[in-house]
Scaffold this active site. Sequence first.
Site, mmCIF file in Angstrom:
data_model
loop_
_atom_site.group_PDB
_atom_site.id
_atom_site.type_symbol
_atom_site.label_atom_id
_atom_site.label_comp_id
_atom_site.label_asym_id
_atom_site.label_seq_id
_atom_site.Cartn_x
_atom_site.Cartn_y
_atom_site.Cartn_z
ATOM 1 N N HIS A 100 0.849 -1.199 0.000
ATOM 2 C CA HIS A 100 0.000 0.000 0.000
ATOM 3 C C HIS A 100 0.882 1.245 0.000
ATOM 4 C CE1 HIS A 100 -2.919 3.011 1.313
ATOM 5 N NE2 HIS A 100 -3.869 2.172 0.951
ATOM 6 N N GLU A 171 -3.768 2.349 -7.106
ATOM 7 C CA GLU A 171 -4.139 3.425 -6.189
ATOM 8 C C GLU A 171 -3.298 4.658 -6.508
ATOM 9 O OE1 GLU A 171 -3.259 2.413 -2.129
ATOM 10 O OE2 GLU A 171 -1.182 1.979 -2.632
#
Length: 252
Positions: A100, A171
Amino acid sequence: MRPLIVIGNWKMNGNLASNQDWVKTVARGMESGMPAGRKFAVCPSFPYLSQCSTLIKEHSLAFLSLGAQDVSAHGAGAYTGEVGASMLKEMGCEYVIVGHSERRQMHQEADESVAAKALQALDSGMTPVICVGETADERNSGRAEEIVCSQVAKQVSVLQDRLADCLIAYEPVWAIGTGKVASAQVAQDMHRAIRMQLAEFDEDVASHVGILYGGSVKPDNAVELFAMPDIDGGLVGGASLNPQDFLAICQA
């Protein structure tokens, strides 16, 4: 056909009481059934995995799987503060987020470490959700696709055909927690670029790997995003904390 997958990432939020309320609300919302051919998961913080696993079982939430927000790149041993993949599997996790952008930025995680974590997840029977994405500066300089495809290529070089058992989450770093969101077409263009990068390795893998969008997904943009041909669902951050918003996204 690739299933649509929605994964809620609670980040460092939640407590025993709010977690219980969340699962109860989602259970009520899912009672009448959910759209066919979809999968859903929630990723609470490590201390709440056991609680959420128990709650999911108590409410017979067959639609909802459990996931973790990170995993160690090591199997076991003297790694203080780390959580191993076998431990997460024992807690009932089916998914684990790796790479992430917040981990990459705050903990300087490199692509090599991300791939090692993905391998640990795969070896323990979980599906890694491998995150890739570009910063605002990289996008503004016209290097967005180059950066993201380079991140994907590094995963391919390590994981090879095991990528078929992974998910990828695009993302855009500039859209995470900012309220900004890539337009559906901008997101689709990047998802298509990712799939083409995978196809350079193996066209079958490219056609089967789910690619999720993970930049400020909300109920009011989920329908348009999920309608795109290369967007196979969402990795949902802030909006997943509200059970009604999470349900709305799952039903989009």
